[in-house]
Design a protein around this motif. Structure first.
Motif, PDB file in Angstrom:
ATOM      1  N   THR A 172      -0.581   4.426  -0.170  1.00 39.37           N
ATOM      2  CA  THR A 172      -1.463   5.551   0.141  1.00 39.37           C
ATOM      3  C   THR A 172      -0.764   6.496   1.114  1.00 39.37           C
ATOM      4  O   THR A 172      -0.184   6.044   2.096  1.00 39.37           O
ATOM      5  CB  THR A 172      -2.773   5.045   0.763  1.00 39.37           C
ATOM      6  OG1 THR A 172      -3.375   4.082  -0.097  1.00 39.37           O
ATOM      7  CG2 THR A 172      -3.735   6.195   0.987  1.00 39.37           C
TER       8      THR A 172
ATOM      9  N   GLU B  17      -2.732  12.036  -2.389  1.00 42.97           N
ATOM     10  CA  GLU B  17      -2.904  10.847  -3.231  1.00 42.97           C
ATOM     11  C   GLU B  17      -3.142  11.241  -4.685  1.00 42.97           C
ATOM     12  O   GLU B  17      -2.646  10.582  -5.607  1.00 42.97           O
ATOM     13  CB  GLU B  17      -4.062  10.005  -2.694  1.00 42.97           C
ATOM     14  CG  GLU B  17      -4.194   8.666  -3.379  1.00 42.97           C
ATOM     15  CD  GLU B  17      -5.185   7.749  -2.687  1.00 42.97           C
ATOM     16  OE1 GLU B  17      -5.350   6.600  -3.137  1.00 42.97           O
ATOM     17  OE2 GLU B  17      -5.807   8.179  -1.689  1.00 42.97           O
TER      18      GLU B  17
ATOM     19  N   ASP C 131       0.841  -1.195   0.000  1.00 41.04           N
ATOM     20  CA  ASP C 131       0.000   0.000   0.000  1.00 41.04           C
ATOM     21  C   ASP C 131       0.879   1.249   0.000  1.00 41.04           C
ATOM     22  O   ASP C 131       1.760   1.394   0.845  1.00 41.04           O
ATOM     23  CB  ASP C 131      -0.889  -0.005   1.242  1.00 41.04           C
ATOM     24  CG  ASP C 131      -1.895   1.131   1.240  1.00 41.04           C
ATOM     25  OD1 ASP C 131      -1.958   1.871   0.232  1.00 41.04           O
ATOM     26  OD2 ASP C 131      -2.622   1.284   2.242  1.00 41.04           O
TER      27      ASP C 131
END
Length: 263
Positions: free
Chosen positions: A96, A159, A94
């Motif tokens: 993010t 993001e 991940d």
């Protein structure tokens, strides 16, 4: 609305960065826009391994860079370690954006890294914005601010910025590779400018010389095949050629791309 305007500025800066011929200037161009977008006051960017032992840290604004130059090796090692975000991203896939507070919980304010940041830079909170395609090592930016932690909106905007950061980093790497393969002292930037080639067209030309298809070039640069074809048409026109092979040969004659077999 303010965040949307900041994103528009970030997009404009990223596009401008793609027209910059000096690879070392690309990330400093982005830093201020990224800080504004994410509600930060300063940005560190590190495009190699987040480890205690190696790697150069870039910083913006200049006042922050000056403060970093005053730090001793032990403090720099602490910053290079990237606690707690390096460990957070290394534990999975991940990418993010996340804040140090959310990654480390209540342990963050009392950590050695937090104390150093407060003493050296006068900031309290950190937002990690890794490059979305980075694996190991994890690379990207750290955005800093004082007062309250970054909001959910700031994380959303960070993001949204990740693809822009990735595009600029691909360009930086290709420009560096282009220079390396042509060799030092050959003034490749001047030759490209003499042919009116933009830095983006130069990187497309380099990939043409590697016999990549338009699809492969698009994937490498993170752009559409249609955009690749547009760049290729511009290259043909500027070099006075009609096809890929003729273009590569002409570019080799002009010293714009390495000759066959060179590394």
């Amino acid at each position: 609305m303010a965040l949307e305007r900041a994103y528009e500025r970030m997009t404009a800066v990223a596009v401008a960065a793609l027209h910059e011929r000096e690879p070392a200037r690309l990330w400093p161009m982005l830093a201020g826009a990224l800080a504004d977008l994410c509600g930060g006051e300063a940005v560190l960017h590190k495009l190699d391994d987040w480890s205690e032992d190696t790697g150069t840290i870039g910083a913006a604004p200049d006042a922050v860079a000056a403060e970093l130059e005053r730090l001793g090796e032990a403090d720099l090692a602490l910053l290079r370690a990237g606690y707690p975000l390096a460990q957070h991203y290394a534990s999975g896939t991940d990418r993010t954006p996340v804040t140090a507070w959310r990654a480390a919980g209540r342990g963050w304010p009392d950590s050695a890294t937090a104390r150093l940041l407060d003493a050296a830079l006068g900031v309290d909170h950190v937002l990690g914005v890794p490059l979305p395609e980075s694996t190991t090592p994890i690379t990207g930016c750290l955005v800093y601010r004082t007062g309250t932690d970054f909001t959910d909106d700031h994380l959303v905007m960070a993001e949204r910025a990740q693809p822009l950061l990735a595009a600029v980093e691909r360009q930086r790497q290709l420009l560096q590779e282009w220079r390396r393969r042509l060799g030092r002292g050959t003034a490749p930037d001047e030759r490209a400018a003499d042919c009116a080639l933009t830095p983006r067209e130069t990187t497309v030309l380099l990939l043409l010389g590697e016999a990549l298809t338009a699809d492969a070039i698009g994937r490498r640069l993170g752009i559409s095949v249609r955009t690749v074809h547009k760049h290729v048409e511009n290259i043909y026109r500027k070099l006075g050629t009609r096809d890929r092979l003729g273009t590569v040969l002409r570019a080799q004659q002009l010293g714009l791309v390495p000759s066959s077999g060179s590394t």
